[in-house]
Design a protein around this motif. Structure first.
Motif, short mmCIF file in Angstrom:
data_model
loop_
_atom_site.label_atom_id
_atom_site.label_comp_id
_atom_site.label_asym_id
_atom_site.label_seq_id
_atom_site.Cartn_x
_atom_site.Cartn_y
_atom_site.Cartn_z
N PHE A 66 0.82 -1.20 0.00
CA PHE A 66 0.00 0.00 0.00
C PHE A 66 0.86 1.26 0.00
O PHE A 66 0.50 2.26 -0.63
CB PHE A 66 -0.94 0.01 1.20
N SER A 67 1.99 1.25 0.68
CA SER A 67 2.87 2.42 0.69
C SER A 67 3.35 2.76 -0.71
O SER A 67 3.45 3.94 -1.08
CB SER A 67 4.07 2.18 1.62
N GLU A 68 3.64 1.74 -1.52
CA GLU A 68 4.07 1.97 -2.90
C GLU A 68 2.92 2.55 -3.73
O GLU A 68 3.14 3.44 -4.56
CB GLU A 68 4.54 0.65 -3.53
N LEU A 69 1.73 2.03 -3.50
CA LEU A 69 0.56 2.52 -4.23
C LEU A 69 0.28 3.97 -3.88
O LEU A 69 0.02 4.80 -4.76
CB LEU A 69 -0.66 1.65 -3.89
N LEU A 70 0.37 4.31 -2.60
CA LEU A 70 0.16 5.69 -2.17
C LEU A 70 1.22 6.60 -2.76
O LEU A 70 0.90 7.68 -3.27
CB LEU A 70 0.18 5.76 -0.64
N ASP A 71 2.48 6.18 -2.73
CA ASP A 71 3.56 6.98 -3.31
C ASP A 71 3.34 7.21 -4.80
O ASP A 71 3.65 8.28 -5.33
CB ASP A 71 4.92 6.30 -3.09
N TYR A 72 2.81 6.21 -5.46
CA TYR A 72 2.51 6.32 -6.89
C TYR A 72 1.52 7.44 -7.15
O TYR A 72 1.73 8.29 -8.03
CB TYR A 72 1.97 4.98 -7.38
N TYR A 73 0.43 7.50 -6.37
CA TYR A 73 -0.56 8.55 -6.57
C TYR A 73 -0.06 9.91 -6.09
O TYR A 73 -0.44 10.94 -6.66
CB TYR A 73 -1.88 8.18 -5.91
N VAL A 74 0.78 9.93 -5.08
CA VAL A 74 1.41 11.19 -4.68
C VAL A 74 2.21 11.76 -5.84
O VAL A 74 2.14 12.96 -6.15
CB VAL A 74 2.32 10.98 -3.44
N THR A 75 2.96 10.91 -6.51
CA THR A 75 3.74 11.35 -7.67
C THR A 75 2.83 11.84 -8.79
O THR A 75 3.10 12.86 -9.42
CB THR A 75 4.63 10.20 -8.17
N VAL A 76 1.74 11.11 -9.02
CA VAL A 76 0.79 11.51 -10.07
C VAL A 76 0.28 12.92 -9.84
O VAL A 76 0.30 13.77 -10.75
CB VAL A 76 -0.40 10.52 -10.15
N VAL A 77 -0.18 13.22 -8.63
CA VAL A 77 -0.78 14.54 -8.38
C VAL A 77 0.29 15.63 -8.35
O VAL A 77 0.03 16.76 -8.78
CB VAL A 77 -1.61 14.56 -7.08
N LYS A 78 1.48 15.31 -7.88
CA LYS A 78 2.54 16.32 -7.84
C LYS A 78 3.03 16.70 -9.24
O LYS A 78 3.51 17.82 -9.45
CB LYS A 78 3.72 15.83 -7.00
N GLU A 79 2.90 15.77 -10.18
CA GLU A 79 3.36 16.03 -11.55
C GLU A 79 2.30 16.71 -12.41
O GLU A 79 2.58 17.09 -13.55
CB GLU A 79 3.81 14.73 -12.20
N MET A 80 1.10 16.89 -11.88
CA MET A 80 0.06 17.57 -12.64
C MET A 80 0.33 19.07 -12.65
O MET A 80 0.96 19.61 -11.72
CB MET A 80 -1.31 17.25 -12.06
N PRO A 81 -0.08 19.78 -13.69
CA PRO A 81 0.25 21.21 -13.82
C PRO A 81 -0.36 22.09 -12.73
O PRO A 81 0.11 23.20 -12.49
CB PRO A 81 -0.30 21.58 -15.20
N GLU A 82 -1.41 21.62 -12.07
CA GLU A 82 -2.02 22.34 -10.96
C GLU A 82 -2.59 21.32 -9.98
O GLU A 82 -2.74 20.15 -10.31
CB GLU A 82 -3.15 23.24 -11.45
N LYS A 83 -2.86 21.78 -8.78
CA LYS A 83 -3.48 20.89 -7.80
C LYS A 83 -4.81 20.38 -8.34
O LYS A 83 -5.69 21.19 -8.67
CB LYS A 83 -3.71 21.60 -6.47
N PRO A 84 -5.00 19.08 -8.41
CA PRO A 84 -6.28 18.56 -8.90
C PRO A 84 -7.27 18.35 -7.77
O PRO A 84 -6.94 18.47 -6.58
CB PRO A 84 -5.87 17.20 -9.49
N ILE A 85 -8.47 18.03 -8.15
CA ILE A 85 -9.44 17.43 -7.24
C ILE A 85 -9.25 15.92 -7.35
O ILE A 85 -9.06 15.39 -8.43
CB ILE A 85 -10.87 17.82 -7.62
N ALA A 86 -9.28 15.24 -6.21
CA ALA A 86 -9.18 13.78 -6.21
C ALA A 86 -10.55 13.19 -5.92
O ALA A 86 -11.22 13.60 -4.96
CB ALA A 86 -8.18 13.30 -5.18
N ILE A 87 -10.97 12.25 -6.75
CA ILE A 87 -12.21 11.50 -6.52
C ILE A 87 -11.84 10.03 -6.48
O ILE A 87 -11.37 9.48 -7.48
CB ILE A 87 -13.26 11.76 -7.61
#
Length: 263
Positions: A66-87
């Motif tokens: 789960f820690s790897e999965l969480l880190d994966y999504y942390v990277t996804v949102v940090k690499e987006m051009p702006e803060k997204p909404i997460a659903i």
């Protein structure tokens, strides 16, 4: 709490389902002017049937934590051009809560969410739904694929047999037992007293695996004095809420919630 005009949404998939379950949601929100992504989990970027054919010896997925999965999504949102909404749905709802808690998203929506560490339920329907997937009496080096009967009880209860079977073949995929077990540990802990971006919980009255009472208990844990934390329950909705004929109920409500936050 007013938020900036949201433009991007990241959809976060739960356990046991293909990320393609978000396709109608993406089309809906893109028609409203949003840019949307629904990145698959690591080792799950394949059609549902292909992933089922790897069962039970998908070693890469079986080793996922789960820690790897969480880190994966942390990277996804940090690499987006702006803060997204997460659903996020189900376990994706837990990831959404953790992203909100880290102030990495503009706002979060947790749909029928797996709870963080310390929020529990003794509901028989939940225990019956998760006992086999957790697999404490089976090897954690093999993934777990819900049988059709498990799926019918945990996801699609109340639907017709043909609908349940179609939903299974279109969406059901194997899962890492390690990821599921890790959600009971401190890696899934949330600081409920911390100020956070707006967070909306959505529950369903007919959900067996994540009962409405568990969603509400999760919601109640948050300190409401300093942050927007809202809750909405829909009657007649099971855990397959994203693919039900009336999924627009939730999608429209979320859209209205966004609009309220901007004013």
């Amino acid at each position: 709490m007013k938020i900036a005009n949201p433009k991007t949404i990241v959809f976060i998939t739960g356990a046991f389902v293909s990320h393609r379950c978000w396709d109608p949601w993406i089309a809906f929100y893109e028609s409203k002017g949003y840019t949307c992504i629904a990145p698959p989990w690591p080792f799950k970027d394949a059609p549902a049937a292909d992933l089922r054919n790897r069962q039970p010896n998908d070693n890469d997925l079986a080793r996922l934590r789960f820690s790897e999965l969480l880190d994966y999504y942390v990277t996804v949102v940090k690499e987006m051009p702006e803060k997204p909404i997460a659903i996020g749905h189900s376990l994706g709802g837990l990831i959404t809560q953790l992203l909100v808690n880290r102030d990495l998203v503009l706002a979060g929506v947790a749909i029928h969410s797996v709870p963080p560490q310390g929020v529990s339920s003794f509901s028989w329907s939940m225990l019956r739904s998760i006992w086999k997937p957790l697999g404490y009496f089976s090897s954690k080096n093999k993934t777990h694929l819900m049988s059709l009967n498990e799926w019918k009880y945990a996801f699609t209860n109340g639907m017709g047999n043909e609908e349940q079977t179609i939903a299974y073949h279109d969406n059901a995929i194997p899962e890492s037992k390690r990821v599921l077990r890790d959600t009971l540990t401190k890696v899934a802990a949330v600081d409920f007293n911390k100020t956070h971006p707006p967070l909306l919980f959505i529950a369903g009255s007919d959900d067996n695996i994540i009962p409405e009472t568990l969603n509400y208990a999760n919601y109640l844990k948050y300190d409401k004095n300093h942050s927007v934390t809202d809750y909405k329950s829909f009657n007649g909705k099971n855990h397959f809420v994203l693919g039900l004929p009336f999924w627009h109920d939730e999608a429209d409500y979320i859209l209205s919630w966004f609009e309220i936050l901007q004013h």
